[in-house]
Design a protein around this motif. Structure first.
Motif, mmCIF file in Angstrom:
data_model
loop_
_atom_site.group_PDB
_atom_site.id
_atom_site.type_symbol
_atom_site.label_atom_id
_atom_site.label_comp_id
_atom_site.label_asym_id
_atom_site.label_seq_id
_atom_site.Cartn_x
_atom_site.Cartn_y
_atom_site.Cartn_z
ATOM 1 N N SER A 123 57.536 -9.762 -11.244
ATOM 2 C CA SER A 123 58.235 -10.641 -11.979
ATOM 3 C C SER A 123 58.204 -10.170 -13.471
ATOM 4 O O SER A 123 56.966 -10.379 -14.241
ATOM 5 N N MET B 252 61.213 -14.455 -12.163
ATOM 6 C CA MET B 252 61.006 -15.679 -11.649
ATOM 7 C C MET B 252 61.907 -16.711 -12.237
ATOM 8 O O MET B 252 62.129 -16.630 -13.638
ATOM 9 N N LYS C 19 55.048 -22.856 -6.940
ATOM 10 C CA LYS C 19 56.279 -22.095 -7.703
ATOM 11 C C LYS C 19 56.107 -22.590 -9.021
ATOM 12 O O LYS C 19 55.646 -23.834 -9.077
#
Length: 635
Positions: A344, A371, A409
């Motif tokens: 990411s 992300m 997340k």
């Protein structure tokens, strides 16, 4: 590849990674440069790309199309694309033999479908060496022969390094090890790469014990271990147990030497890509490593953060050193398309790099994983687009805040909406990954997340759907109960992750099996609709075809296959399939050349009411389209 592979080292990227067709995997180039800096010459061979060429040979396409190879039936999707590819090879390989089936090709997915029957998700039986997948091993051997690999192996080669980045490369790599030993029996064969790094110690021990053609395995960062092994063979000795990160079978047991810290990424030499391999691609792109590990590193279902044992969980490049590598690649290879390799890309890195790329005016395009992060605001997304970012791959996964928080997340539903809309408004293209059934996701939550995604269709360039699979090397796999999962005994099933050896067999009671199958089907249908736009336009662009319309079968995008009195129509672009019974098939039989005809012709055999229904069904599936002006074929 030259007429004879130069000793002492040959680095090989084996099949089968269908998602990498049309491009070069970076690991061999990185390792080659590292060895060269130490004065050790090596060759590089991309057998994965050669396998793609093998799949497009007349013999293979005909055999798959007839359902006579790799246990696929003639009515399968793989057989349909094989028949289509046999008629449309020029859409995949140009007149100069260059490949046009990479990420930028509208037909790249054709190669992925064609390769699937030859891909083995290795389970426990893969550890048994020669006892597994004998028919496919023969296919791999034929592919190695097709590549002319055996004829080009220099008997003086002392070490072959095989990069096993993905699970489906494991069985081909074991077959390749034996193949190589037949030509260079004194050479050492070493396996490395992510799939080896994620393998359980006991599994790796069984694999090495059962496959004596594999002399050693290397886990985690491969540069220093490979160099140490290469130096050993140049000194005519072999003591891999001395090498940090190496695993070797000896005396009926397996020794796993703990890894040492990996290299400073900013001190590595720039990768050495083989120019002859780049020349085989219509639109080559090169990979530049931004980091090893993930700057976030908290997603509980992800095990990529486990790939670098012995080192810090995140090692990033300095933006200036990174930009220097990009500039060198442009100068040395003339390539202006780049994949930035990272789990990411960090927002601060992206900002500084993008500014430098804008100032340098290199005229490159690039893509990266990213992300959803609040620091990717409109200003930064606009700057990235200006610097040449052609798309970002986003692990969106779901829109359910409760589930996103459970698996740690970084974003929630609201932040996902903000990010997607900002990207759309700034012109940033997104390729989005969705997981319909992250742990504890209920049927209702999954469908609600899908409804959210359907609202945001104009934010997506493409969508990929991945059924959730728990891996043993992730936080979810280590503590499944904390994520609502029940462990179960192995039932022989294969998983989506393409690496059953690392799969945690489990059950998530949040959905029934029937509900899970339904949501997977709905998500896949949504992805197909989004992904088909590049070839056939939006759903709203489908015209209504009345009986007075002039229409045609777009045979350039269709496979038509008769079975049991039924005509199966497969649209290669939308991947939709329509099965037409006898009378409908007969009414279309005179028009299979693709020439225009009056839609009303099918009414004589079907009746007006039935004909109108058939027309609507065929138009929705793009199996029947309006003819162009003057009756010309429309595209």
């Amino acid at each position: 590849m030259s007429a004879s592979l130069p000793p002492p080292v040959c680095l090989v990227f084996p099949p089968l990674v269908e998602s990498n067709f049309g491009s070069l995997y970076p690991a061999p180039a990185v390792l080659a440069a590292y060895l060269a800096e130490a004065g050790i010459a090596c060759a590089q061979v991309d057998l994965n790309e050669r396998f793609a060429e093998f799949l497009l040979t007349d013999d293979v396409l005909e055999a798959v199309g007839r359902g006579e190879l790799a246990a696929v039936g003639p009515d399968s999707m793989a057989a349909a694309v094989a028949r289509w590819a046999a008629r449309n090879r020029e859409k995949l390989i140009d007149d100069e033999g260059r490949h046009h089936f990479g990420a930028d090709s509208p037909y790249g997915y054709v190669m992925e479908i064609l390769a699937q029957p030859f891909s083995v998700d290795p389970g426990p039986e893969a550890l048994a060496g020669g006892q597994v997948d004998v028919p496919l091993r023969e296919v791999y051997r034929r592919a190695f022969d097709f590549a002319g690999f055996g004829d080009r192996v220099d008997p003086g080669t002392k070490l072959f390094g095989l990069t096993v980045a993905m699970g489906p490369q494991l069985v081909p790599s074991l077959a390749l090890a034996g193949y190589l030993k037949a030509f260079a029996p004194a050479a050492r064969v070493v396996l490395g790469g992510a799939a080896i790094s994620l393998m359980d110690d006991d599994d790796l021990a069984r694999l090495l014990a059962a496959n004596p053609d594999v002399d050693c395995a290397v886990r985690f960062d491969g540069e220093a271990p490979l160099l140490a092994l290469a130096q050993q063979v140049l000194q005519d000795r072999w003591e891999p147990a001395e090498v940090p990160g190496a695993s070797v079978a000896r005396g009926g047991a397996c020794h796993h030497e703990p890894p040492a810290p990996g290299p400073n990424l900013n001190a590595l030499p720039f990768p050495a890509y083989p120019k002859e391999a780049l020349d085989r691609l219509v639109s080559p792109s090169l990979s530049v490593t931004q980091a090893r590990g993930c700057y976030w590193g908290k997603c509980d279902y992800c095990d990529f953060v486990e790939l670098y044992g012995g080192s810090a969980p995140y090692r990033g490049r300095h933006p200036d050193r990174f930009a220097e590598e990009v500039e060198r690649m442009v100068s040395e290879y003339g390539v202006r398309r780049f994949n930035f390799v990272t789990e990411s890309i960090p927002p601060a890195f992206a900002r500084r790099l993008s500014r430098r790329l804008v100032d340098s005016d290199l005229g490159i395009t690039w893509n990266s994983f990213a992300m959803v992060d609040r620091r990717f605001d409109r200003e930064l997304l606009s700057l990235m687009a200006e610097s040449g970012c052609e798309f970002l791959v986003i692990g969106l996964e779901t829109m359910v805040t409760r589930v996103l928080k459970l698996v740690h997340k970084s974003a929630d539903r609201e932040e996902n909406f903000r990010f997607l809309r900002d990207a759309r408004d700034t012109g940033m293209k997104l390729r989005v990954n969705l997981i319909p059934d992250l742990p504890t996701t209920t049927y209702e939550e999954s469908l609600s997340a899908l409804a959210d995604a359907e609202q945001l269709t104009d934010c997506f360039e493409s969508v990929s759907v991945f059924p959730f699979e728990a891996t043993r090397s992730s936080n979810v796999g280590r503590d499944p109960g904390s994520f609502g999962l029940l462990t179960v005994d192995f039932d022989g099933a294969r998983g989506q992750s393409q690496y059953s050896l690392n799969h945690l067999h489990n059950q998530d009671p949040a959905m029934t099996a029937e509900q899970r199958a339904e949501v997977h089907g709905r998500y896949r249908a949504f992805a197909n609709r989004v992904n088909a736009r590049a070839l056939v336009g939006d759903e709203d662009s489908v015209p209504e075809l009345g009986l007075d319309a002039v229409v045609r079968l777009p045979v350039e995008d269709l496979d038509l296959f008769e079975t049991g009195g039924t005509l199966v129509c497969t649209h290669i672009g939308t991947r939709e399939r329509v099965s037409l019974p006898g009378r409908v098939a007969e009414s279309l039989a005179p028009h299979r050349s693709g020439e225009p005809f009056a839609a009303g012709e099918i009414a004589s055999s079907l009746g007006v009411a039935n004909a109108e229904k058939v027309l609507a069904k065929l138009a929705a599936a793009r199996v029947l389209v309006a003819a162009g002006p003057g009756g010309a074929r429309a595209r």
